[in-house]
Design a protein around this motif. Structure first.
Motif: not given
Length: 489
Positions: A202-213
């Protein structure tokens, strides 16, 4: 990405001339820029907060032409900050269908779709204030957790269960009638308790999403820790009954914030959304809630949005509703508690809830109840609200007699569960947003049944197949009962 920086203390307002008429003073205060701890400027105090758009493909997908059209409309309105609807970081934990989904594997086409959305938000070029840039583009990141429904939550055809800190199903504790309890059981599965490995994912999913943003031109992200979604579930003492280190309600959020800060530049904006109603339902006292806010404020976030109540009048009048009474008291204390916490880079507070008139807007700022004003449904009724009340657009001051704007008169069927009953209002404003995407004005005369029908009977990017699936889903949720006559009536 437009770079706007300001020197001085975060949250420090522009000086307002008191020689002007009161309406002009209020307008100047609302239009004044303010600095975030990361150094970025919000060009005025009005924030278009996140709302569920329901514009993607039926099973979820990328931003499309409908999102571009809607956010271009808001971009022209002169907002200081625009926050997208919840973008799901997990494709197996969707909400009500038609969610924007952050893909687990990013392609060039994915990047272009999100970049087009950020460009649409930045497309106005300027704000109604002088010498300041247009709105900041913030992507809201969400994980539905146990609130991801059974049929359209992204797990149909599998035996997977939604995640949660505990195994308590949505609706298990409801005191509503039998039909409501049955609906909850039809809609929601018993969740699977997250393991440490699951939490790491879950942490990785949020971090990857922020990186995409960040890579696609967004100025920042907002973590959705409200409305009963996964991050909110960890904050709830009723749901977070864990015995490991994640019994610390803030730990998961802390790990996500640390991860995001590690992959984004220092000027990337990071916010979080909390909800007063979640604390009431979660059995947490006002003191405990303020403790959460203080801890989150020390994590290095730039703004905290507090929602869940109704700013009924300039005096925060007491209400018989426990939720409203909590919100009224809580929202007054948050800014003060952060200012006295010793944190020199305290986050700004966005207050969201029932703000309907410019007089209320200015009163919130003057009384130090918040630094920024969160506007939700009013931004649908009046997408160019900041320009309409800007002192640079209306030098003599706005016409306060125009407010509050007329709102729809709807009814909630008493026999439906509260979660669906609340959806009647959501449906009306969802269809209203869709009307904005087509360049139309919102039809204030639209009734309850029309809103419910057209929310689901929309072909959109999914075509007729997607619309038929939506309608079938709704029919599955409506218990067959003689009381259906009452609903139709």
């Amino acid at each position: 990405m437009t770079q706007n920086y300001v020197h001085g203390s975060p949250g420090e307002p522009t000086t307002i001339s008191h020689e002007q008429p009161f309406e002009v003073q209020n307008a100047e205060l609302i239009a004044s820029p303010v600095a975030l701890p990361c150094g970025r400027i919000v060009s005025n105090r009005l924030v278009k907060v996140a709302m569920y758009e329901h514009l993607a493909a039926f099973s979820g997908g990328l931003p499309n032409q409908y999102h571009i059209s809607l956010y271009s409309r808001w971009a022209r309105g002169g907002w200081g900050m625009i926050i997208t609807g919840n973008c799901q970081v997990s494709s197996s934990h969707l909400s009500l269908g038609r969610d924007i989904i952050i893909p687990s594997s990013i392609s060039a086409l994915d990047l272009e779709s999100f970049r087009a959305l950020s460009l649409a938000i930045h497309s106005s070029g300027t704000s109604p204030s002088r010498d300041t840039a247009g709105p900041l583009a913030i992507m809201q990141l969400s994980h539905s957790g146990r609130q991801s429904p059974r049929f359209i939550g992204g797990r149909l055809g599998t035996f997977r269960q939604p995640f949660s800190p505990s195994s308590r199903r949505v609706g298990d504790d409801t005191k509503e009638a039998f039909l409501s309890k049955l609906s909850y059981r039809l809609m929601f599965q018993t969740p699977r308790v997250l393991s440490r490995e699951d939490i790491g994912d879950v942490v990785e999913e949020f971090v990857n999403a922020a990186k995409l943003a960040c890579e696609t031109g967004f100025d920042g992200v907002q973590l959705h820790a409200a409305h009963g979604y996964l991050l909110s579930q960890f904050l709830s003492s009723k749901l977070n009954t864990r015995k490991d280190e994640y019994s610390n309600a803030i730990l998961l959020i802390q790990q996500i914030v640390t991860g995001i800060r590690g992959v984004t530049p220092a000027h990337f904006i990071l916010g979080i959304k909390l909800n007063a109603g979640d604390y009431v339902l979660g059995g947490i006292s006002e003191e405990g809630a303020l403790g959460h806010v203080k801890q989150i404020g020390l994590l290095g976030v730039d703004f905290i949005e507090i929602s869940g109540g109704d700013y009924e009048n300039p005096t925060f009048a007491a209400s018989t509703s426990p939720r409203q009474a909590f919100f009224s008291s809580f929202s007054r204390q948050v800014v003060q508690s952060l200012q006295t916490s010793g944190n020199k880079a305290a986050p700004l507070i966005v207050l969201t809830g029932g703000l309907r008139t410019p007089s209320q807007f200015s009163h919130v700022i003057r009384q130090n109840h918040a630094n920024l004003l969160g506007i939700g449904r009013l931004s649908i009724l009046c997408p160019d609200l900041p320009r309409q009340i800007s002192p640079f657009s209306v030098p003599r001051g706005y016409d306060d007699t125009k407010f509050p704007l007329r709102e729809p008169t709807l009814f909630n069927p008493r026999w439906l569960p509260k979660l669906i009953g609340a959806g009647v209002n959501t449906a009306w404003y969802t269809v209203g947003m869709r009307q904005l995407t087509y360049g139309k004005e919102v039809d204030i005369e639209m009734g309850t049944l029309s809103a419910l029908f057209w929310m689901w009977a929309w072909t959109g990017p999914s075509g007729l197949i997607g619309a038929s699936k939506c309608i079938l889903f709704v029919l599955l949720l409506l218990p067959i009962s003689s009381r259906l006559v009452e609903f139709i009536r």
